[in-house]
Design a protein around this motif. Sequence first.
Motif, PDB file in Angstrom:
ATOM      1  N   PRO A 128       9.322  -7.144 -40.667  1.00  2.00           N
ATOM      2  CA  PRO A 128       9.891  -6.926 -42.001  1.00  2.00           C
ATOM      3  C   PRO A 128       8.963  -7.472 -43.085  1.00  2.00           C
ATOM      4  O   PRO A 128       8.346  -8.524 -42.909  1.00  2.00           O
ATOM      5  CB  PRO A 128      11.222  -7.698 -41.948  1.00  2.00           C
ATOM      6  CG  PRO A 128      11.036  -8.716 -40.868  1.00  2.00           C
ATOM      7  CD  PRO A 128      10.130  -8.079 -39.861  1.00  2.00           C
ATOM      8  N   THR A 129       8.856  -6.737 -44.201  1.00  2.00           N
ATOM      9  CA  THR A 129       7.977  -7.160 -45.292  1.00  2.00           C
ATOM     10  C   THR A 129       8.596  -8.291 -46.105  1.00  2.00           C
ATOM     11  O   THR A 129       7.893  -9.029 -46.795  1.00  2.00           O
ATOM     12  CB  THR A 129       7.669  -5.971 -46.221  1.00  2.00           C
ATOM     13  OG1 THR A 129       8.911  -5.403 -46.664  1.00  2.00           O
ATOM     14  CG2 THR A 129       6.872  -4.905 -45.491  1.00  2.00           C
ATOM     15  N   SER A 130       9.914  -8.421 -46.043  1.00  2.00           N
ATOM     16  CA  SER A 130      10.584  -9.504 -46.739  1.00  2.00           C
ATOM     17  C   SER A 130      11.951  -9.725 -46.101  1.00  2.00           C
ATOM     18  O   SER A 130      12.436  -8.890 -45.335  1.00  2.00           O
ATOM     19  CB  SER A 130      10.751  -9.182 -48.227  1.00  2.00           C
ATOM     20  OG  SER A 130      11.570  -8.042 -48.410  1.00  2.00           O
ATOM     21  N   LEU A 173      21.946   4.994 -45.707  1.00  2.00           N
ATOM     22  CA  LEU A 173      20.640   4.690 -46.276  1.00  2.00           C
ATOM     23  C   LEU A 173      20.207   5.771 -47.253  1.00  2.00           C
ATOM     24  O   LEU A 173      20.465   6.954 -47.044  1.00  2.00           O
ATOM     25  CB  LEU A 173      19.588   4.572 -45.168  1.00  2.00           C
ATOM     26  CG  LEU A 173      19.807   3.474 -44.125  1.00  2.00           C
ATOM     27  CD1 LEU A 173      18.752   3.573 -43.028  1.00  2.00           C
ATOM     28  CD2 LEU A 173      19.760   2.106 -44.775  1.00  2.00           C
ATOM     29  N   LYS A 174      19.532   5.360 -48.315  1.00  2.00           N
ATOM     30  CA  LYS A 174      18.945   6.287 -49.276  1.00  2.00           C
ATOM     31  C   LYS A 174      17.597   5.736 -49.706  1.00  2.00           C
ATOM     32  O   LYS A 174      17.506   4.603 -50.186  1.00  2.00           O
ATOM     33  CB  LYS A 174      19.844   6.474 -50.500  1.00  2.00           C
ATOM     34  CG  LYS A 174      19.263   7.460 -51.517  1.00  2.00           C
ATOM     35  CD  LYS A 174      20.159   7.628 -52.735  1.00  2.00           C
ATOM     36  CE  LYS A 174      19.555   8.643 -53.700  1.00  2.00           C
ATOM     37  NZ  LYS A 174      20.399   8.803 -54.912  1.00  2.00           N
ATOM     38  N   SER A 175      16.560   6.537 -49.480  1.00  2.00           N
ATOM     39  CA  SER A 175      15.199   6.129 -49.849  1.00  2.00           C
ATOM     40  C   SER A 175      14.832   4.784 -49.233  1.00  2.00           C
ATOM     41  O   SER A 175      14.186   3.937 -49.878  1.00  2.00           O
ATOM     42  CB  SER A 175      15.053   6.076 -51.375  1.00  2.00           C
ATOM     43  OG  SER A 175      15.334   7.332 -51.953  1.00  2.00           O
ATOM     44  N   GLY A 176      15.263   4.574 -48.003  1.00  2.00           N
ATOM     45  CA  GLY A 176      14.895   3.364 -47.288  1.00  2.00           C
ATOM     46  C   GLY A 176      15.687   2.131 -47.651  1.00  2.00           C
ATOM     47  O   GLY A 176      15.386   1.027 -47.185  1.00  2.00           O
ATOM     48  N   ARG A 177      16.713   2.283 -48.478  1.00  2.00           N
ATOM     49  CA  ARG A 177      17.522   1.136 -48.879  1.00  2.00           C
ATOM     50  C   ARG A 177      18.991   1.376 -48.521  1.00  2.00           C
ATOM     51  O   ARG A 177      19.433   2.522 -48.432  1.00  2.00           O
ATOM     52  CB  ARG A 177      17.395   0.892 -50.387  1.00  2.00           C
ATOM     53  CG  ARG A 177      15.991   0.501 -50.822  1.00  2.00           C
ATOM     54  CD  ARG A 177      15.928   0.241 -52.327  1.00  2.00           C
ATOM     55  NE  ARG A 177      14.594  -0.125 -52.749  1.00  2.00           N
ATOM     56  CZ  ARG A 177      14.093  -1.372 -52.689  1.00  2.00           C
ATOM     57  NH1 ARG A 177      14.860  -2.354 -52.233  1.00  2.00           N
ATOM     58  NH2 ARG A 177      12.864  -1.631 -53.086  1.00  2.00           N
ATOM     59  N   ALA A 178      19.717   0.280 -48.333  1.00  2.00           N
ATOM     60  CA  ALA A 178      21.132   0.388 -48.011  1.00  2.00           C
ATOM     61  C   ALA A 178      21.916   0.789 -49.252  1.00  2.00           C
ATOM     62  O   ALA A 178      21.901   0.083 -50.258  1.00  2.00           O
ATOM     63  CB  ALA A 178      21.636  -0.941 -47.472  1.00  2.00           C
ATOM     64  N   LEU A 179      22.576   1.936 -49.180  1.00  2.00           N
ATOM     65  CA  LEU A 179      23.397   2.404 -50.294  1.00  2.00           C
ATOM     66  C   LEU A 179      24.818   1.879 -50.172  1.00  2.00           C
ATOM     67  O   LEU A 179      25.445   1.502 -51.166  1.00  2.00           O
ATOM     68  CB  LEU A 179      23.399   3.934 -50.340  1.00  2.00           C
ATOM     69  CG  LEU A 179      24.248   4.593 -51.425  1.00  2.00           C
ATOM     70  CD1 LEU A 179      23.730   4.208 -52.814  1.00  2.00           C
ATOM     71  CD2 LEU A 179      24.240   6.119 -51.258  1.00  2.00           C
ATOM     72  N   SER A 226      27.712   0.049 -46.983  1.00  2.00           N
ATOM     73  CA  SER A 226      27.975  -0.335 -45.598  1.00  2.00           C
ATOM     74  C   SER A 226      29.364  -0.947 -45.515  1.00  2.00           C
ATOM     75  O   SER A 226      29.892  -1.461 -46.501  1.00  2.00           O
ATOM     76  CB  SER A 226      26.927  -1.343 -45.107  1.00  2.00           C
ATOM     77  OG  SER A 226      27.006  -2.552 -45.840  1.00  2.00           O
TER      78      SER A 226
END
Length: 213
Positions: free
Chosen positions: A3-5, A164-170, A172
């Motif tokens: 993970p990057t962060s 997910l949308k564009s790699g981010r959690a929209l 949950s």
Amino acid sequence: MTPTSGTMTVLGETYGETDWRDLQKHIGLVSSSLYQRIERAETALETVVSGRYTMINFWGTITPDDRKKALEVLRRVECEKLAQREWGVLSQGERQRVLIGRALIGNPKLLILDEPCAGLDPAARENFLAFIDRLSQRKSSPNLVLATHHLEEILPLFTHALILKSGRALASGPVAQTLRSEILSEAFNTKLQIEKRNARYHLTIQPRKNLVI
């Protein structure tokens, strides 16, 4: 992938603090990305046994214990008759079941189904989903995670959803609270309507009105 962060935890273990090589033995993966990596001449039995040693394409000698456990798993995934069938002649649905057997032979705590119905015709898809439902009802069944683009593949056995949308959690949370028309409309950038029939979700696109100039 590192993970990057932030932090990443799986089965209560934190990335960077746990031997990930050991942890992966407790995670089963069923993905179409494995299809092209398995030799066409390998038998279903060998494919299942390979999962016991976390290898792709079995090499070595199958022990009597390997064979016994592999046949038990093939019975569990309803593919015992395919034991000596070569990978190259198996149907898409049969391959999916054999891959699940490959994952289950290691007694995983987590089984990830990555687009498991890709390439299946409607009848084969429904047969496969019915099999997943039967599998989930067994006491020895691992926790299941399904990655899919198709709402109709989300069976009642799944309790929570992550969109997910564009790699981010929209969004949950519990499935009933997460799979809502307004959330999915935002995820797909189009007006959608979700309805539930016979415990399965169905999606329709709201047509746009034509402009007359």
